[in-house]
Design a protein around this motif. Structure first.
Motif, mmCIF file in Angstrom:
data_model
loop_
_atom_site.group_PDB
_atom_site.id
_atom_site.type_symbol
_atom_site.label_atom_id
_atom_site.label_comp_id
_atom_site.label_asym_id
_atom_site.label_seq_id
_atom_site.Cartn_x
_atom_site.Cartn_y
_atom_site.Cartn_z
ATOM 1 N N UNK A 12 0.843 -1.196 0.000
ATOM 2 C CA UNK A 12 0.000 0.000 0.000
ATOM 3 C C UNK A 12 0.874 1.241 0.000
ATOM 4 N N UNK A 13 0.283 2.380 -0.398
ATOM 5 C CA UNK A 13 1.062 3.611 -0.444
ATOM 6 C C UNK A 13 1.657 3.951 0.913
ATOM 7 N N UNK A 14 0.880 3.742 1.975
ATOM 8 C CA UNK A 14 1.365 4.057 3.322
ATOM 9 C C UNK A 14 2.554 3.171 3.696
ATOM 10 N N UNK A 15 2.477 1.876 3.388
ATOM 11 C CA UNK A 15 3.562 0.956 3.735
ATOM 12 C C UNK A 15 4.765 1.112 2.817
ATOM 13 N N UNK A 16 4.506 1.563 1.580
ATOM 14 C CA UNK A 16 5.607 1.680 0.617
ATOM 15 C C UNK A 16 6.466 2.913 0.860
ATOM 16 N N UNK A 33 6.434 7.618 -7.759
ATOM 17 C CA UNK A 33 5.264 8.446 -8.094
ATOM 18 C C UNK A 33 4.003 8.104 -7.311
ATOM 19 N N UNK A 34 3.706 6.845 -7.125
ATOM 20 C CA UNK A 34 2.490 6.460 -6.397
ATOM 21 C C UNK A 34 2.562 6.912 -4.940
ATOM 22 N N UNK A 35 3.756 6.762 -4.340
ATOM 23 C CA UNK A 35 3.938 7.177 -2.951
ATOM 24 C C UNK A 35 3.813 8.690 -2.826
ATOM 25 N N UNK A 36 4.447 9.431 -3.724
ATOM 26 C CA UNK A 36 4.413 10.887 -3.665
ATOM 27 C C UNK A 36 3.006 11.426 -3.904
ATOM 28 N N UNK A 37 2.288 10.811 -4.830
ATOM 29 C CA UNK A 37 0.916 11.251 -5.115
ATOM 30 C C UNK A 37 0.017 11.086 -3.894
ATOM 31 N N UNK A 38 0.202 9.984 -3.166
ATOM 32 C CA UNK A 38 -0.612 9.736 -1.974
ATOM 33 C C UNK A 38 -0.314 10.734 -0.873
ATOM 34 N N UNK A 88 7.676 13.354 -11.551
ATOM 35 C CA UNK A 88 8.475 13.338 -12.788
ATOM 36 C C UNK A 88 9.961 13.560 -12.544
ATOM 37 N N UNK A 89 10.298 14.313 -11.485
ATOM 38 C CA UNK A 89 11.707 14.551 -11.181
ATOM 39 C C UNK A 89 12.415 13.253 -10.827
ATOM 40 N N UNK A 90 11.793 12.447 -9.960
ATOM 41 C CA UNK A 90 12.421 11.194 -9.543
ATOM 42 C C UNK A 90 12.443 10.177 -10.682
ATOM 43 N N UNK A 91 11.393 10.167 -11.492
ATOM 44 C CA UNK A 91 11.396 9.270 -12.650
ATOM 45 C C UNK A 91 12.485 9.673 -13.631
#
Length: 386
Positions: free
Chosen positions: A181-185, A250-255, A263-266
């Protein structure tokens, strides 16, 4: 009761335990990375073979861990000698790196079979592996500075092994995080970048010093010649870590409401991965040429030959990751070539290792200088068998 290989040793199982040193864990690194790469090969049964290797590697890692614990309990003098030995102590980094390949296998093979539970188990084991990597990466250099005797002319790529373990854990974080999950990741992604910082800058500094050493003092001795491949490991793993963390972030940052930074990290993953991958290609070519140069004079087999496998394997993994991100077929094609070469090397080194272990030579040759009555600071070669 002893195994056939143990009975071949003059001292039986006791001799195997006494002569067991951390560089044996390099075999679990090489076997583990091959197991993780085989699903990329478009050959029927390759993924099933890879899963079989993963299970076998778990058994080998368990045996090696048992032998290490037994040696620590039964032969504390030899265990202390390993810690202060200027070559063998470096291979303590192989323990967390070998474990990392097993943890990654829970994602590659465990999640499709057992679901999310395998990912959570991987997360818990990763936390231990990351801590172990940081401890090895700190304590081994500390012992180098305070208890060992080193000189520039004796430096080899094995100096990289303690510090590179942290970036292997960083790459694992990027692999595990998308399955949580985003929280755990989130802790894994952020810790992954910290682990990258604890390893890659140090590795690049060491590689710079190694180039100076090679220019001033020439190639290592034949028994350490294959250590020329070891710098490929941190370069390839650093690229892989940036690519996998860039994919997971991206998924973690969006949450967390930080999606604008994604996009910076990608992009950092792509650019940084390409730069380190390109440097790795240069080093792979250099290491291949220097090893062939030494081969003409004779290249004795030793456990250091496993240093050919893991660096090549993580370079192949980084190549596949670049192919997945850029959609360029050249990376996928090159990745398949690298896996083919890795499979051939792994087969050769495995056969030679089993032969050396069953003859007892690899254990008998593992006595460290301190165990032979010499000062602990005298640099000895890696165990080898004829």
């Amino acid at each position: 009761m002893t195994t056939p290989c143990a009975s071949a040793h003059p001292e039986g199982l006791a001799g195997v335990v006494r002569g067991f040193t951390p560089n044996w864990f390099a075999a679990t690194m090489g076997t583990g990375i091959l197991a993780l790469l085989l699903p990329h090969v478009p050959v029927p049964g390759a993924a099933l073979l890879g899963e079989g290797l993963w299970w076998m590697n778990m058994a080998v890692f368990a045996v090696f861990t048992g032998l290490s614990v037994a040696r620590l309990a039964l032969y504390p003098h030899e265990s202390r000698a390993t810690l202060v030995h200027p070559v063998q102590s470096m291979f303590l980094g192989a323990l967390p790196m070998g474990l990392a390949t097993l943890i990654n296998g829970l994602i590659v093979y465990g999640v499709p079979r057992w679901g999310a539970g395998a990912a959570w188990l991987a997360r818990d084991l990763w936390a231990f592996d990351a801590l172990l990597s940081v401890l090895v990466g700190l304590l081994v250099p500390y012992v180098m500075f305070t208890r060992q005797d080193h000189a520039l002319e004796r430096m080899t790529g094995v100096w990289l092994l303690p510090v590179v373990a942290s970036e292997v854990a960083a790459a694992s974080a990027g692999l595990i995080a998308p399955h949580l999950s985003e929280h755990a990741a989130a802790p894994l992604v952020y810790a992954g970048y910290v682990l990258f910082a604890l390893s890659v800058p140090l590795a690049l500094m060491l590689i710079a010093v190694l180039i100076l050493r090679l220019a001033q003092h020439g190639l290592p001795t034949p028994d350490l010649a294959v250590s020329m491949f070891l710098p490929l490991g941190p370069l390839a793993t650093g690229a892989l870590a940036l690519l996998q963390l860039g994919d997971a972030a991206p998924r973690v940052l969006a949450a967390q409401g930080l999606g604008a930074l994604a996009p910076t990290l990608t992009g950092m993953g792509l650019v940084g991965g390409l730069v380190l991958w390109g440097f790795g290609g240069w080093w792979l070519a250099l290491a291949t040429m220097t090893t062939l140069h030494v081969l003409r004079r004779g290249l004795p087999f030793n456990l250091g030959w496993w240093g050919l496998t893991f660096p090549l394997g993580v370079y192949a993994a980084a190549t596949f990751s670049l192919g997945a991100l850029t959609h360029l077929n050249v990376f996928s094609t090159l990745g398949h070539v690298l896996v083919t070469a890795l499979t051939a090397l792994w087969t050769l080194v495995t056969v030679r290792t089993v032969r050396g272990a069953c003859s007892g030579h690899l254990f008998a040759a593992a006595l460290l200088p301190r165990e032979q009555g010499l000062p602990a600071t005298v640099p000895g070669p890696l165990p080898h068998a004829s």
